[in-house]
Write an enzyme that holds these catalytic residues in place. Structure first.
Site, PDB file in Angstrom:
ATOM      1  N   GLN A  97      42.631  35.486  40.404  1.00  0.00           N
ATOM      2  CA  GLN A  97      41.856  36.711  40.666  1.00  0.00           C
ATOM      3  C   GLN A  97      42.074  37.755  39.572  1.00  0.00           C
ATOM      4  OE1 GLN A  97      43.627  35.067  43.000  1.00  0.00           O
ATOM      5  NE2 GLN A  97      42.847  35.393  45.059  1.00  0.00           N
TER       6      GLN A  97
ATOM      7  N   ASP B 203      47.649  43.614  51.533  1.00  0.00           N
ATOM      8  CA  ASP B 203      46.871  42.980  52.597  1.00  0.00           C
ATOM      9  C   ASP B 203      47.303  43.447  53.972  1.00  0.00           C
ATOM     10  OD1 ASP B 203      46.613  41.041  50.179  1.00  0.00           O
ATOM     11  OD2 ASP B 203      44.939  40.667  51.543  1.00  0.00           O
TER      12      ASP B 203
ATOM     13  N   ASN C 269      51.232  41.075  50.140  1.00  0.00           N
ATOM     14  CA  ASN C 269      50.173  41.089  49.126  1.00  0.00           C
ATOM     15  C   ASN C 269      50.167  39.723  48.439  1.00  0.00           C
ATOM     16  OD1 ASN C 269      48.059  42.589  47.750  1.00  0.00           O
ATOM     17  ND2 ASN C 269      49.356  42.519  45.939  1.00  0.00           N
ATOM     18  N   LYS C 270      49.237  39.544  47.522  1.00  0.00           N
ATOM     19  CA  LYS C 270      49.056  38.253  46.855  1.00  0.00           C
ATOM     20  C   LYS C 270      50.380  37.678  46.358  1.00  0.00           C
ATOM     21  CE  LYS C 270      46.078  36.391  46.592  1.00  0.00           C
ATOM     22  NZ  LYS C 270      45.758  35.347  47.595  1.00  0.00           N
TER      23      LYS C 270
ATOM     24  N   ARG D 129      36.530  38.470  49.144  1.00  0.00           N
ATOM     25  CA  ARG D 129      37.974  38.459  49.355  1.00  0.00           C
ATOM     26  C   ARG D 129      38.472  39.871  49.053  1.00  0.00           C
ATOM     27  NH1 ARG D 129      38.749  40.433  44.966  1.00  0.00           N
ATOM     28  NH2 ARG D 129      40.967  40.161  45.359  1.00  0.00           N
ATOM     29  N   GLY D 130      39.784  40.071  49.242  1.00  0.00           N
ATOM     30  CA  GLY D 130      40.327  41.427  49.133  1.00  0.00           C
ATOM     31  C   GLY D 130      40.286  42.053  50.516  1.00  0.00           C
ATOM     32  N   ALA D 131      41.439  42.610  50.936  1.00  0.00           N
ATOM     33  CA  ALA D 131      41.572  43.023  52.333  1.00  0.00           C
ATOM     34  C   ALA D 131      40.462  43.975  52.826  1.00  0.00           C
ATOM     35  CB  ALA D 131      42.955  43.633  52.551  1.00  0.00           C
TER      36      ALA D 131
ATOM     37  N   ARG E 183      40.824  34.731  58.029  1.00  0.00           N
ATOM     38  CA  ARG E 183      41.926  34.918  57.072  1.00  0.00           C
ATOM     39  C   ARG E 183      42.972  35.779  57.787  1.00  0.00           C
ATOM     40  NH1 ARG E 183      41.073  35.916  51.005  1.00  0.00           N
ATOM     41  NH2 ARG E 183      43.128  34.951  51.075  1.00  0.00           N
TER      42      ARG E 183
HETATM   43  O1  MRU Z   1      43.362  36.170  48.504  1.00  0.00           O
HETATM   44  P1  MRU Z   1      42.699  37.470  48.132  1.00  0.00           P
HETATM   45  O2  MRU Z   1      41.977  37.422  46.831  1.00  0.00           O
HETATM   46  O3  MRU Z   1      41.857  38.006  49.257  1.00  0.00           O
HETATM   47  O4  MRU Z   1      43.930  38.460  47.948  1.00  0.00           O
HETATM   48  C1  MRU Z   1      43.676  39.787  47.611  1.00  0.00           C
HETATM   49  C2  MRU Z   1      44.897  40.593  47.433  1.00  0.00           C
HETATM   50  O5  MRU Z   1      46.004  40.131  47.610  1.00  0.00           O
HETATM   51  C3  MRU Z   1      44.718  42.043  47.145  1.00  0.00           C
HETATM   52  O6  MRU Z   1      45.762  42.534  46.347  1.00  0.00           O
HETATM   53  C4  MRU Z   1      44.686  42.830  48.457  1.00  0.00           C
HETATM   54  O7  MRU Z   1      43.784  42.274  49.355  1.00  0.00           O
HETATM   55  C5  MRU Z   1      44.333  44.255  48.230  1.00  0.00           C
HETATM   56  S1  MRU Z   1      42.642  44.418  47.785  1.00  0.00           S
HETATM   57  C6  MRU Z   1      42.237  46.042  47.643  1.00  0.00           C
END
Ligand code: MRU
Length: 368
Positions: free
Chosen positions: A208, A249, A259-260, A46-48, A98
Site C-alpha cells: 500500500q 485501524d 495498524n498495518k 481499504r483503509g479504516a 474485515r
Molecule cells: O489493509 P488496509 O490497507 O486496509 O490497511 C490500512 C491501514 O492499516 C491504515 O494505516 C489504516 O487503516 C488507517 S487509514 C486512514
C-alpha cells in the site's frame, strides 16, 4: 477534494478500485450490499475510515433490499420483527468483512441505529442519508486532523532542511472519505509552503505504501522516497527522520494501536532513537469498548498476498509473480499492535491527546 468514493445520485455508489492502482484508474459501480461487501473483502476499498463509509452505504443497500420483505413477528425472538432480525444479520455480514478496523462496525451500527426508530417505509431513505453523513463527517474530520497535525509537526522542523517524515501503509485520501489521516497534516504543510519530505515504507505484503501512498504523493507533488520496509531503522538511527506518522485501524481504551503489520517495529525504532511516533485517526477509530490491544482481533489474510507480488513489466503489462518457493509455509497477519507506551500522541479531529486511558476518555465520553 480528491475522494475514493462518489455518489452522483441516490443509490448510485462508485468507488475507485484500489487493486488497480497505481497502474490504472478505474471506478467501479456498487449497486448492492453484496457488492459493497465484495469491494471490502477484495480490497477494492481499504483503509479504516473508507471501510466505514463503504460499509455504511452497504447497509443502506441492505435496508433497501429488505424493504420489500415480509415484516412478521419472529417466533424465535418474541418482540423482534423479521426486518429487525434482517437488519442485525446485515450488520454482522458487513462488519465481519474485515474485523480489525473498528470504523467498519462503528459505521454499519450507526446506520442500523438510525433506521431502527423510523417506519419501515422510510428506512431506506434514512439509511442512505446517514451513510452520506458518515462520509461527509469523515472528510470534515480529516481536514481538522490535517490542521491539528500540521501545527504539531511544525515544532519538529529543523532549520535548513525539509521536515522529514516516515509513514507506513496508506493513510491518505485513498484510505478515507476525504483528505486522509496521517497524510492530511503533510498535505496541509505542503499547501502552506512548508518543505516536507516523506519516507514511504513499501508495506509488504500488499504494498500500500509503494502503490498507493507514493501514487498520492506524486500526484500532489509532495517530495517523497519509497523505501523497503526494513530501511526505516537505519534512517531513524542516522537522524534522517523527524517524526513517524501513521494511521490506525483501531485504538483500544488504554491507547494501544492496531495498524498495518510493520507499524510496531517502526514504533520500537522511533523510541530507541528518541523520535516522536504519532498516530493520526478520527475519533471513530477509537474503541473504548476494547480494553487493550490484546483484545483486538488481528485479521489473518490469504497466504497468496505473501506468496505473490503484482507489478508492471517494462511494457506496462500488469502481472503477478511468485516470490516464495512452492511448499514453504506462509503466514499473513495483516495488522500488528503498538503498545500505548510507544505512542507519543494521537492526532484526532477533536484535538491532540496522549495515548492513555484518560486521553481516550476525553474524546469518547459517552460513546461506549
Ligand atoms: O489493509 P488496509 O490497507 O486496509 O490497511 C490500512 C491501514 O492499516 C491504515 O494505516 C489504516 O487503516 C488507517 S487509514 C486512514
Amino acid at each position: 477534494m480528491n475522494r475514493p468514493l462518489r455518489w452522483p445520485a441516490p443509490w448510485t455508489l462508485e468507488v475507485l478500485d484500489q487493486t488497480r492502482l497505481p497502474f490504472a484508474v478505474e471506478w467501479v459501480a456498487l449497486r448492492s450490499a453484496a457488492a459493497c461487501r465484495h469491494a471490502i473483502t477484495s480490497m477494492q476499498v481499504r483503509g479504516a475510515p473508507l471501510l466505514g463509509a463503504v460499509g455504511a452505504f452497504g447497509l443502506a443497500f441492505a435496508v433497501r433490499e429488505a424493504a420489500g420483505s415480509r415484516d412478521g413477528v419472529n417466533a424465535s425472538h418474541p418482540g423482534a420483527s423479521a426486518s429487525d432480525d434482517a437488519l442485525d444479520a446485515a450488520v454482522e455480514e458487513l462488519a465481519s468483512a474485515r474485523p480489525t478496523a473498528i470504523n467498519l462496525r462503528w459505521a454499519v451500527t450507526r446506520v442500523a441505529e438510525a433506521v431502527r426508530a423510523v417506519p419501515k417505509s422510510e428506512r431506506a431513505e434514512r439509511a442512505w442519508g446517514e451513510a452520506v453523513r458518515i462520509a461527509d463527517e469523515d472528510a470534515a474530520g480529516n481536514a481538522a486532523i490535517g490542521a491539528h497535525g500540521a501545527a504539531l509537526l511544525r515544532a519538529q522542523l529543523t532549520p535548513g532542511r525539509p521536515l522529514q517524515l516516515l509513514t507506513h501503509c496508506n493513510a491518505g485520501w485513498l484510505a478515507t472519505a476525504g483528505h486522509g489521516t496521517a497524510l492530511a497534516p503533510i498535505y496541509a504543510l505542503h499547501a502552506a509552503g512548508v518543505p516536507v519530505h516523506v519516507w514511504v515504507d513499501e508495506t509488504r505484503p500488499r504494498n500500500q505504501g509503494a502503490a498507493l501512498t507514493a501514487w498520492e504523493l506524486a500526484a500532489a507533488e509532495v517530495p517523497h522516497t519509497v523505501i523497503a520496509d526494513n530501511a526505516g531503522g537505519l534512517l531513524l538511527m542516522r537522524g534522517a527522520v523527524d517524526a513517524v506518522l501513521v494511521g490506525a485501524d483501531r485504538v483500544a481504551a488504554n491507547g494501544d494501536v492496531a495498524n498495518k503489520v510493520g507499524t510496531y517495529l517502526k514504533a520500537l525504532a522511533a523510541r530507541a532513537h528518541g523520535v516522536p511516533f504519532l498516530v493520526a485517526c478520527p475519533v471513530s477509530t477509537l474503541d473504548p469498548a476494547t480494553p487493550s490491544g490484546e483484545a483486538i482481533a488481528i485479521e489473518e489474510r490469504d497466504a497468496s498476498e505473501v506468496v505473490y507480488v503484482t507489478g508492471a513489466d517494462d511494457d506496462g503489462t500488469v502481472t503477478r509473480v511468485r516470490v516464495v518457493p512452492a511448499g514453504s509455509a506462509v503466514a499473513n497477519p495483516a495488522f500488528d499492535l503498538t503498545p500505548a507506551s510507544l505512542v507519543t500522541s494521537l492526532i484526532t479531529e477533536r484535538g491532540i491527546v496522549p495515548a492513555t486511558a484518560a486521553g481516550i476518555r476525553s474524546l469518547t465520553e459517552g460513546m461506549a
